[in-house]
Design an enzyme around this catalytic site. Structure first.
Site, short mmCIF file in Angstrom:
data_model
loop_
_atom_site.label_atom_id
_atom_site.label_comp_id
_atom_site.label_asym_id
_atom_site.label_seq_id
_atom_site.Cartn_x
_atom_site.Cartn_y
_atom_site.Cartn_z
N LYS A 145 -8.23 -1.13 7.28
CA LYS A 145 -7.89 -2.39 6.62
C LYS A 145 -8.11 -3.56 7.58
CE LYS A 145 -4.86 0.06 3.52
NZ LYS A 145 -3.53 0.62 3.23
N GLN A 197 2.70 -0.03 4.82
CA GLN A 197 1.93 1.21 4.71
C GLN A 197 2.88 2.37 4.40
OE1 GLN A 197 -1.57 1.43 4.95
NE2 GLN A 197 -1.19 3.48 4.20
N ASP A 226 -0.10 -5.19 -2.43
CA ASP A 226 -0.29 -3.89 -3.07
C ASP A 226 0.18 -3.91 -4.53
OD1 ASP A 226 -1.61 -2.01 -1.63
OD2 ASP A 226 0.14 -1.27 -0.55
#
Ligand code: NAD
Length: 281
Positions: free
Chosen positions: A52, A96, A119
């Site tokens: 990322k 994460q 997200d």
């Protein structure tokens, strides 16, 4: 049979994001910034976060990684999220997953400011998606839709079957397919006669986390098969679909690696840019 090249398409998405970021900075506006929080101890997560960061660099997006010790407390984790929520330079926050057992994932996710939730996992943002009022949608789902559209794969009126009902993948992609007017069935661990259901699918999305589980007996001839699975095995990374076994039956199929995975990362870049433009400048 055609293989959908997720790598090439993800490069196209990154190029588009980069061009948009350059337009902003040329006007003297700040570049977006993505902050990733990672709790040490999960090697797969470390690889994902490194990818990322690499993508951010390629798109001109600034990135910062907050690494927390494996035994970090919930209180400390929430403190870090609060700090990023308040930081005006940060456009997107990514926590994460998975988190170690001592941490409450649900509470941590929902602590993220919804306008920085790249997200799209907070209850507010999921609610916005399920009620078709969204700025962004979860990256994997958006990557899959982009793959279908870019290959001119018809969705309206088609039978779509999604195996897997996680919020992040299964339910999100099913919602988007329904929004595009497919007739959608969601299957999961308790679905009986799975092969009978999947054999009806014009579009089959598989997100179960079980290496090469989907074989010929699950596929209708001429189907479009999207393999979301990422499984680490002794023989390397593979998907949930037994690619070699099913490929001849498919009209389109995505490979693993090189399919949905890179699209997810590029759509994360896109989400960071959207949140930056919509809420942070
Ligand atoms: P999850 O464990 O949260 O959900 C798995 C789902 O599959 C569950 O709903 C379960 O009921 C269903 N399932 C499991 N075994 C099944 C079976 N035999 N038959 C029918 N249904 C079954 O997982 P997730 O987070 O949705 O991820 C699924 C897979 O996708 C994993 O391999 C994960 O690594 C991968 N993934 C890939 C990306 C990407 O960018 N490519 C992104 C997220 C997740």
């Amino acid at each position: 049979m055609e293989i959908i090249d997720g790598k090439a398409l993800s490069q196209k998405v990154k190029d588009e994001v980069k061009a948009e970021v350059e337009k902003l900075t040329a006007k003297g506006l700040p570049a977006p910034m993505l902050a990733c929080i990672i709790v040490e101890g999960n090697s797969a997560s470390e690889i994902y976060v490194a990818n990322k960061q690499k993508a951010c660099k390629a798109c001109g997006i600034e990135s910062v990684v907050i690494k927390l010790k494996n035994d970090v407390s919930q209180e400390e984790l929430l403190k870090q999220i609060d700090k990023l929520n308040k930081d005006k330079k940060v456009s997107g926050i990514l926590l994460q997953l998975p988190l170690p057992k001592q941490l409450n994932e649900d509470e941590a996710i929902n602590r993220i400011d919804r306008h920085k939730d790249v997200d799209c996992l907070t209850r507010e943002n999921l609610g916005a998606m399920f009620s078709s009022h969204h700025d962004i949608v979860p990256c994997t789902a958006s990557g899959i839709l982009r793959m279908l559209k870019d290959n001119n794969i018809e969705i309206v009126g088609k039978r779509a079957v999604v195996i897997g009902r996680s919020l992040l993948v299964g339910r999100s992609v099913a919602t988007l397919l329904m929004e595009e007017n497919a007739t959608v069935t969601i299957c999961h661990r308790h679905t009986k006669n799975l092969d009978k259901v999947t054999k009806e699918a014009d579009i089959l999305v598989v997100a179960i986390g079980n290496p090469k589980y989907i074989t010929k007996k699950y596929i209708k001839k001429g189907a479009v098969v999207i393999d979301v699975g990422i499984n680490r095995t002794e023989n390397g990374i593979c998907g949930d679909v037994d690619f070699e076994n099913v490929k001849k039956l498919c009209r389109y199929i995505t490979p693993v690696p090189g399919g949905v995975g890179p699209m997810t990362v590029s759509c994360l870049m896109e989400n960071t840019l959207i949140l930056h433009k919509t809420h942070n400048i």
